[in-house]
Design a protein around this motif. Sequence first.
Motif, PDB file in Angstrom:
ATOM      1  N   ILE A 127      -3.954   3.496  -3.344  1.00 52.66           N
ATOM      2  CA  ILE A 127      -3.929   3.296  -4.781  1.00 52.66           C
ATOM      3  C   ILE A 127      -3.583   4.624  -5.462  1.00 52.66           C
ATOM      4  O   ILE A 127      -4.242   5.639  -5.226  1.00 52.66           O
ATOM      5  CB  ILE A 127      -5.278   2.764  -5.307  1.00 52.66           C
ATOM      6  N   LEU A 128      -2.553   4.597  -6.307  1.00 50.09           N
ATOM      7  CA  LEU A 128      -2.083   5.778  -7.019  1.00 50.09           C
ATOM      8  C   LEU A 128      -2.018   5.477  -8.511  1.00 50.09           C
ATOM      9  O   LEU A 128      -2.069   4.318  -8.922  1.00 50.09           O
ATOM     10  CB  LEU A 128      -0.689   6.176  -6.529  1.00 50.09           C
ATOM     11  N   LYS A 129      -1.864   6.519  -9.300  1.00 45.60           N
ATOM     12  CA  LYS A 129      -1.643   6.366 -10.739  1.00 45.60           C
ATOM     13  C   LYS A 129      -0.163   6.574 -11.023  1.00 45.60           C
ATOM     14  O   LYS A 129       0.450   7.502 -10.513  1.00 45.60           O
ATOM     15  CB  LYS A 129      -2.449   7.397 -11.539  1.00 45.60           C
ATOM     16  N   CYS A 130       0.405   5.708 -11.828  1.00 42.82           N
ATOM     17  CA  CYS A 130       1.803   5.833 -12.249  1.00 42.82           C
ATOM     18  C   CYS A 130       1.863   5.499 -13.731  1.00 42.82           C
ATOM     19  O   CYS A 130       1.536   4.377 -14.125  1.00 42.82           O
ATOM     20  CB  CYS A 130       2.677   4.881 -11.443  1.00 42.82           C
ATOM     21  N   LEU A 131       2.237   6.453 -14.539  1.00 41.32           N
ATOM     22  CA  LEU A 131       2.323   6.272 -15.986  1.00 41.32           C
ATOM     23  C   LEU A 131       1.004   5.781 -16.576  1.00 41.32           C
ATOM     24  O   LEU A 131       0.973   4.982 -17.493  1.00 41.32           O
ATOM     25  CB  LEU A 131       3.452   5.301 -16.342  1.00 41.32           C
ATOM     26  N   GLY A 132      -0.099   6.229 -15.998  1.00 35.08           N
ATOM     27  CA  GLY A 132      -1.408   5.881 -16.506  1.00 35.08           C
ATOM     28  C   GLY A 132      -1.985   4.571 -16.000  1.00 35.08           C
ATOM     29  O   GLY A 132      -3.062   4.159 -16.419  1.00 35.08           O
ATOM     30  N   GLU A 139       2.226   0.675   3.128  1.00 33.09           N
ATOM     31  CA  GLU A 139       2.885   1.002   4.391  1.00 33.09           C
ATOM     32  C   GLU A 139       2.878  -0.277   5.212  1.00 33.09           C
ATOM     33  O   GLU A 139       1.823  -0.745   5.627  1.00 33.09           O
ATOM     34  CB  GLU A 139       2.160   2.118   5.118  1.00 33.09           C
ATOM     35  N   VAL A 140       4.047  -0.834   5.414  1.00 31.34           N
ATOM     36  CA  VAL A 140       4.182  -2.102   6.120  1.00 31.34           C
ATOM     37  C   VAL A 140       4.641  -1.824   7.543  1.00 31.34           C
ATOM     38  O   VAL A 140       5.575  -1.048   7.770  1.00 31.34           O
ATOM     39  CB  VAL A 140       5.194  -3.013   5.395  1.00 31.34           C
ATOM     40  N   GLN A 141       3.979  -2.455   8.511  1.00 32.75           N
ATOM     41  CA  GLN A 141       4.327  -2.268   9.918  1.00 32.75           C
ATOM     42  C   GLN A 141       5.743  -2.768  10.171  1.00 32.75           C
ATOM     43  O   GLN A 141       6.160  -3.792   9.649  1.00 32.75           O
ATOM     44  CB  GLN A 141       3.347  -3.025  10.809  1.00 32.75           C
ATOM     45  N   SER A 142       6.467  -2.046  10.971  1.00 29.33           N
ATOM     46  CA  SER A 142       7.816  -2.359  11.449  1.00 29.33           C
ATOM     47  C   SER A 142       8.874  -2.426  10.349  1.00 29.33           C
ATOM     48  O   SER A 142       9.925  -2.987  10.552  1.00 29.33           O
ATOM     49  CB  SER A 142       7.831  -3.664  12.275  1.00 29.33           C
ATOM     50  N   TYR A 143       8.615  -1.853   9.200  1.00 30.33           N
ATOM     51  CA  TYR A 143       9.619  -1.758   8.141  1.00 30.33           C
ATOM     52  C   TYR A 143       9.858  -0.288   7.844  1.00 30.33           C
ATOM     53  O   TYR A 143       8.973   0.400   7.351  1.00 30.33           O
ATOM     54  CB  TYR A 143       9.168  -2.465   6.861  1.00 30.33           C
ATOM     55  N   PRO A 155      -7.546  -5.365 -10.791  1.00 29.46           N
ATOM     56  CA  PRO A 155      -8.791  -5.901 -10.236  1.00 29.46           C
ATOM     57  C   PRO A 155      -8.599  -7.273  -9.586  1.00 29.46           C
ATOM     58  O   PRO A 155      -9.373  -7.658  -8.717  1.00 29.46           O
ATOM     59  CB  PRO A 155      -9.715  -5.998 -11.459  1.00 29.46           C
ATOM     60  N   LEU A 156      -7.570  -8.012  -9.983  1.00 30.15           N
ATOM     61  CA  LEU A 156      -7.279  -9.301  -9.344  1.00 30.15           C
ATOM     62  C   LEU A 156      -7.033  -9.129  -7.851  1.00 30.15           C
ATOM     63  O   LEU A 156      -7.393  -9.981  -7.043  1.00 30.15           O
ATOM     64  CB  LEU A 156      -6.035  -9.942  -9.957  1.00 30.15           C
ATOM     65  N   LEU A 157      -6.408  -8.018  -7.480  1.00 33.37           N
ATOM     66  CA  LEU A 157      -6.065  -7.764  -6.084  1.00 33.37           C
ATOM     67  C   LEU A 157      -7.163  -6.983  -5.358  1.00 33.37           C
ATOM     68  O   LEU A 157      -7.360  -7.154  -4.160  1.00 33.37           O
ATOM     69  CB  LEU A 157      -4.758  -6.982  -6.002  1.00 33.37           C
ATOM     70  N   ALA A 158      -7.860  -6.133  -6.082  1.00 34.15           N
ATOM     71  CA  ALA A 158      -8.828  -5.226  -5.468  1.00 34.15           C
ATOM     72  C   ALA A 158      -9.965  -5.952  -4.768  1.00 34.15           C
ATOM     73  O   ALA A 158     -10.472  -5.471  -3.756  1.00 34.15           O
ATOM     74  CB  ALA A 158      -9.394  -4.281  -6.521  1.00 34.15           C
ATOM     75  N   ASP A 159     -10.366  -7.095  -5.276  1.00 39.64           N
ATOM     76  CA  ASP A 159     -11.480  -7.827  -4.674  1.00 39.64           C
ATOM     77  C   ASP A 159     -11.118  -8.462  -3.340  1.00 39.64           C
ATOM     78  O   ASP A 159     -11.997  -8.819  -2.567  1.00 39.64           O
ATOM     79  CB  ASP A 159     -11.956  -8.935  -5.626  1.00 39.64           C
ATOM     80  N   LYS A 160      -9.826  -8.595  -3.057  1.00 39.88           N
ATOM     81  CA  LYS A 160      -9.410  -9.381  -1.900  1.00 39.88           C
ATOM     82  C   LYS A 160      -9.023  -8.568  -0.676  1.00 39.88           C
ATOM     83  O   LYS A 160      -8.834  -9.116   0.385  1.00 39.88           O
ATOM     84  CB  LYS A 160      -8.243 -10.275  -2.309  1.00 39.88           C
ATOM     85  N   VAL A 161      -8.868  -7.242  -0.818  1.00 44.85           N
ATOM     86  CA  VAL A 161      -8.485  -6.413   0.341  1.00 44.85           C
ATOM     87  C   VAL A 161      -9.252  -5.103   0.347  1.00 44.85           C
ATOM     88  O   VAL A 161      -9.742  -4.651  -0.686  1.00 44.85           O
ATOM     89  CB  VAL A 161      -6.962  -6.107   0.351  1.00 44.85           C
ATOM     90  N   ASP A 162      -9.316  -4.494   1.533  1.00 47.31           N
ATOM     91  CA  ASP A 162      -9.865  -3.142   1.664  1.00 47.31           C
ATOM     92  C   ASP A 162      -8.716  -2.162   1.454  1.00 47.31           C
ATOM     93  O   ASP A 162      -7.603  -2.392   1.935  1.00 47.31           O
ATOM     94  CB  ASP A 162     -10.448  -2.934   3.059  1.00 47.31           C
ATOM     95  N   PHE A 163      -8.972  -1.073   0.776  1.00 49.03           N
ATOM     96  CA  PHE A 163      -7.908  -0.099   0.513  1.00 49.03           C
ATOM     97  C   PHE A 163      -8.463   1.296   0.453  1.00 49.03           C
ATOM     98  O   PHE A 163      -9.666   1.509   0.388  1.00 49.03           O
ATOM     99  CB  PHE A 163      -7.167  -0.448  -0.783  1.00 49.03           C
ATOM    100  N   GLU A 164      -7.542   2.254   0.441  1.00 50.08           N
ATOM    101  CA  GLU A 164      -7.890   3.672   0.417  1.00 50.08           C
ATOM    102  C   GLU A 164      -7.458   4.255  -0.912  1.00 50.08           C
ATOM    103  O   GLU A 164      -6.354   3.989  -1.368  1.00 50.08           O
ATOM    104  CB  GLU A 164      -7.138   4.359   1.561  1.00 50.08           C
ATOM    105  N   ILE A 165      -8.313   5.021  -1.553  1.00 50.87           N
ATOM    106  CA  ILE A 165      -7.990   5.645  -2.838  1.00 50.87           C
ATOM    107  C   ILE A 165      -7.110   6.861  -2.579  1.00 50.87           C
ATOM    108  O   ILE A 165      -7.431   7.724  -1.794  1.00 50.87           O
ATOM    109  CB  ILE A 165      -9.251   6.074  -3.608  1.00 50.87           C
ATOM    110  N   GLY A 166      -5.941   6.908  -3.252  1.00 53.14           N
ATOM    111  CA  GLY A 166      -5.002   8.020  -3.083  1.00 53.14           C
ATOM    112  C   GLY A 166      -5.337   9.173  -3.997  1.00 53.14           C
ATOM    113  O   GLY A 166      -6.246   9.112  -4.804  1.00 53.14           O
ATOM    114  N   THR A 167      -4.550  10.212  -3.851  1.00 52.95           N
ATOM    115  CA  THR A 167      -4.760  11.398  -4.679  1.00 52.95           C
ATOM    116  C   THR A 167      -3.711  11.503  -5.735  1.00 52.95           C
ATOM    117  O   THR A 167      -2.669  10.945  -5.665  1.00 52.95           O
ATOM    118  CB  THR A 167      -4.736  12.661  -3.817  1.00 52.95           C
TER     119      THR A 167
END
Length: 167
Positions: A127-132, A139-143, A155-167
């Motif tokens: 997860i990154l910030k872009c224009l606020g 990163e998709v495997q084999s692409y 938040p619609l997506l955040a509840d459904k997957v595990d993710f890593e907070i970016g810098t």
Amino acid sequence: MEVNFPKHRKVGNTFVLFFAVGFLVLAISLALGQKIWLSALLSIFSMVVFFYLKVIRHRGKHAKFLDSFGTSISNSTFYQKEYAIGAVPFSNRFMSCCSRIEGNQLFFGRPKHYRALDLEKIHRIEILKCLGHDIAKLEVQSYKHEHTLYIPWSPLLADKVDFEIGT
């Protein structure tokens, strides 16, 4: 639908540039003694050409890039449930993109180019910030591409997957 379109000065600058090109062509053609209707026609034509070079051709490149992921789905399938829409970076520009998760699939893309991708094929979500606003770098495997796949995040997506907070 959650909308993440920022008010950014690049958007305003592009809008001003369209009119600057039009007025410049109008002024030059009037200074060269052209009739006003021909000058106006040349001005409109120059604005259309500038719009194509600045916007439309990059949308096509972005659509082709999106088409290389997952499987195609119809617009009606994508719009069945709540989704997020926002601006994501692509080739030093900001393009609109939509995303949502249903079951074990990520649906993303733009009209006529919606794609379904199994969540198991996603190696990492950052997860990154872009224009606020939040966007997800995937990163998709084999692409392997020269461009990174970004989707709008909410938040619609955040509840459904595990993710890593970016810098």
